[in-house]
Design a protein around this motif. Structure first.
Motif, PDB file in Angstrom:
ATOM      1  N   UNK A  35       0.830  -1.205   0.000  1.00 47.11           N
ATOM      2  CA  UNK A  35       0.000   0.000   0.000  1.00 47.11           C
ATOM      3  C   UNK A  35       0.863   1.254   0.000  1.00 47.11           C
ATOM      4  N   UNK A  36       1.925   1.250   0.807  1.00 55.13           N
ATOM      5  CA  UNK A  36       2.821   2.414   0.810  1.00 55.13           C
ATOM      6  C   UNK A  36       3.516   2.567  -0.532  1.00 55.13           C
ATOM      7  N   UNK A  37       3.905   1.451  -1.136  1.00 53.26           N
ATOM      8  CA  UNK A  37       4.553   1.526  -2.446  1.00 53.26           C
ATOM      9  C   UNK A  37       3.649   2.121  -3.501  1.00 53.26           C
ATOM     10  N   UNK A  38       2.367   1.738  -3.485  1.00 54.15           N
ATOM     11  CA  UNK A  38       1.423   2.310  -4.455  1.00 54.15           C
ATOM     12  C   UNK A  38       1.210   3.796  -4.205  1.00 54.15           C
ATOM     13  N   UNK A  39       1.264   4.215  -2.936  1.00 57.10           N
ATOM     14  CA  UNK A  39       1.095   5.639  -2.632  1.00 57.10           C
ATOM     15  C   UNK A  39       2.305   6.464  -3.067  1.00 57.10           C
ATOM     16  N   UNK A  40       3.481   5.833  -3.118  1.00 57.81           N
ATOM     17  CA  UNK A  40       4.701   6.558  -3.502  1.00 57.81           C
ATOM     18  C   UNK A  40       4.866   6.604  -5.014  1.00 57.81           C
TER      19      UNK A  40
ATOM     20  N   UNK B  65       6.108  14.125  -4.751  1.00 55.19           N
ATOM     21  CA  UNK B  65       6.406  14.587  -3.394  1.00 55.19           C
ATOM     22  C   UNK B  65       5.659  13.724  -2.383  1.00 55.19           C
ATOM     23  N   UNK B  66       6.086  12.471  -2.204  1.00 53.94           N
ATOM     24  CA  UNK B  66       5.409  11.626  -1.222  1.00 53.94           C
ATOM     25  C   UNK B  66       5.685  12.113   0.193  1.00 53.94           C
ATOM     26  N   UNK B  67       4.740  11.891   1.089  1.00 54.89           N
ATOM     27  CA  UNK B  67       4.873  12.365   2.458  1.00 54.89           C
ATOM     28  C   UNK B  67       5.888  11.528   3.224  1.00 54.89           C
TER      29      UNK B  67
ATOM     30  N   UNK C  16       6.482   7.219   3.443  1.00 55.98           N
ATOM     31  CA  UNK C  16       7.781   6.633   3.143  1.00 55.98           C
ATOM     32  C   UNK C  16       8.396   5.904   4.338  1.00 55.98           C
ATOM     33  N   UNK C  17       8.206   6.417   5.550  1.00 60.34           N
ATOM     34  CA  UNK C  17       9.025   5.944   6.667  1.00 60.34           C
ATOM     35  C   UNK C  17       8.249   5.408   7.866  1.00 60.34           C
ATOM     36  N   UNK C  18       6.971   5.674   8.006  1.00 62.50           N
ATOM     37  CA  UNK C  18       6.275   5.291   9.234  1.00 62.50           C
ATOM     38  C   UNK C  18       6.329   3.785   9.468  1.00 62.50           C
TER      39      UNK C  18
END
Length: 308
Positions: free
Chosen positions: A176-181, A186-188, A192-194
């Protein structure tokens, strides 16, 4: 006699003042323009101001102005003072020295760096260059690059509205994080890190049996529980009338395929690490308790304000 005299006069002519006889010096001066120099005869082969030509009949050009030679500069020094042949030799020598220095620095760097693909492939050549003249008794403490892909997944046990219990499937939070990036310029920082930092925090504060080491281990578990509740709620995992009661994490680790020229052989089968089930009811109770305290405080403040 008169005829002879007349003939003589005809040949010699009369003077300018009417006197007989050949012209004198004064007469010659007058013919050339006089002694005041107002009319001077041009020299043979030269033209006057009126553009007259010389004896040959061709126009005579005015002489060109001569170029003043520049003052010589100071003496040349360094490579510029050498002849072209020696200049080429000097440049070639400098290039050879620069290449040798760069190669030496690169080999020493590989010698002190952590084990990597280049040192595994060319380790013998590096050792032959370094030992024994350039032996180093220190190492470059650089982090070893991660050569694995770690995916963090979570599932939940949900209490349904009819009193039953159902278990959801695995939600791949890393995907899910990969799809958001992907595609986001400018990903948040959170995306990226949470999750990545939370999982690294858990692994570093737990032993091989997944038991917490100190207070940081318990804190990392609490942090992961809250992330799981937020992500499951975002995905609607509980469904209508359902409540998430427990969550379970697992990691899926796969090796990064090495380049073909490295000759390394690694397994392409994923490995899983499953954590025990964690109850999230205390987390919800604490949240409800905090909300109740805030509401009671708000009512109290409102009552005091009305009394005033």
């Amino acid at each position: 006699m008169d005829a002879y005299d007349k003939g003589s006069d005809a040949r010699q002519g009369l003077g300018r003042d009417g006197r007989d006889g050949p012209p004198g010096p004064d007469d010659a001066a007058e013919q050339t323009g006089g002694s005041d120099g107002t009319e001077e005869a041009s020299a043979p082969g030269e033209t006057g101001e009126t553009g007259e030509t010389g004896k040959t009949g061709e126009p005579v050009e005015a002489p060109e102005a001569r170029e003043v030679p520049e003052a010589p500069s100071g003496p040349r020094t360094g490579v510029a003072a050498l002849s072209p042949r020696y200049q080429v030799g000097a440049v070639a020598a400098l290039v050879a020295v620069a290449v040798a220095v760069c190669a030496h620095i690169g080999l020493v760097f590989l010698h002190v760096a952590p084990s990597n693909t280049l040192t595994k492939e060319h380790g013998s050549a590096v050792d032959e260059w370094v030992f024994p003249e350039f032996e180093q008794n220190w190492k470059l403490f650089a982090p070893n690059p991660l050569q694995q892909n770690v995916a963090v997944q979570v599932r939940a046990e949900v209490g349904t509205a009819d009193g039953g219990i159902r278990t959801t499937g695995w939600y791949d939070l890393s995907a899910e994080d990969g799809r958001a990036i992907d595609g986001n310029p400018l990903p948040s920082h959170t995306v990226q890190n949470e999750l990545r930092r939370a999982w690294d925090f858990f692994v570093s504060s737990h032993d091989s049996e997944d038991r917490p080491v100190g207070l940081r281990g318990s804190l990392s578990e609490t942090y992961l529980r809250r992330i799981a509740l937020l992500r499951l709620d975002r995905n609607g995992a509980a469904g209508p009338g359902g409540v998430v009661e427990r969550v379970q994490y697992r990691s899926r680790t796969t090796n990064v395929e090495p380049p073909p020229w490295s000759g390394e052989k690694v397994s392409d089968r994923p490995t899983y690490r499953e954590l025990p089930w964690w109850s999230v009811t205390p987390e919800r109770d604490d949240g409800n308790r905090d909300d109740g305290n805030r509401k009671d405080g708000a009512r109290k403040d409102a009552g005091e304000g009305g009394a005033a």
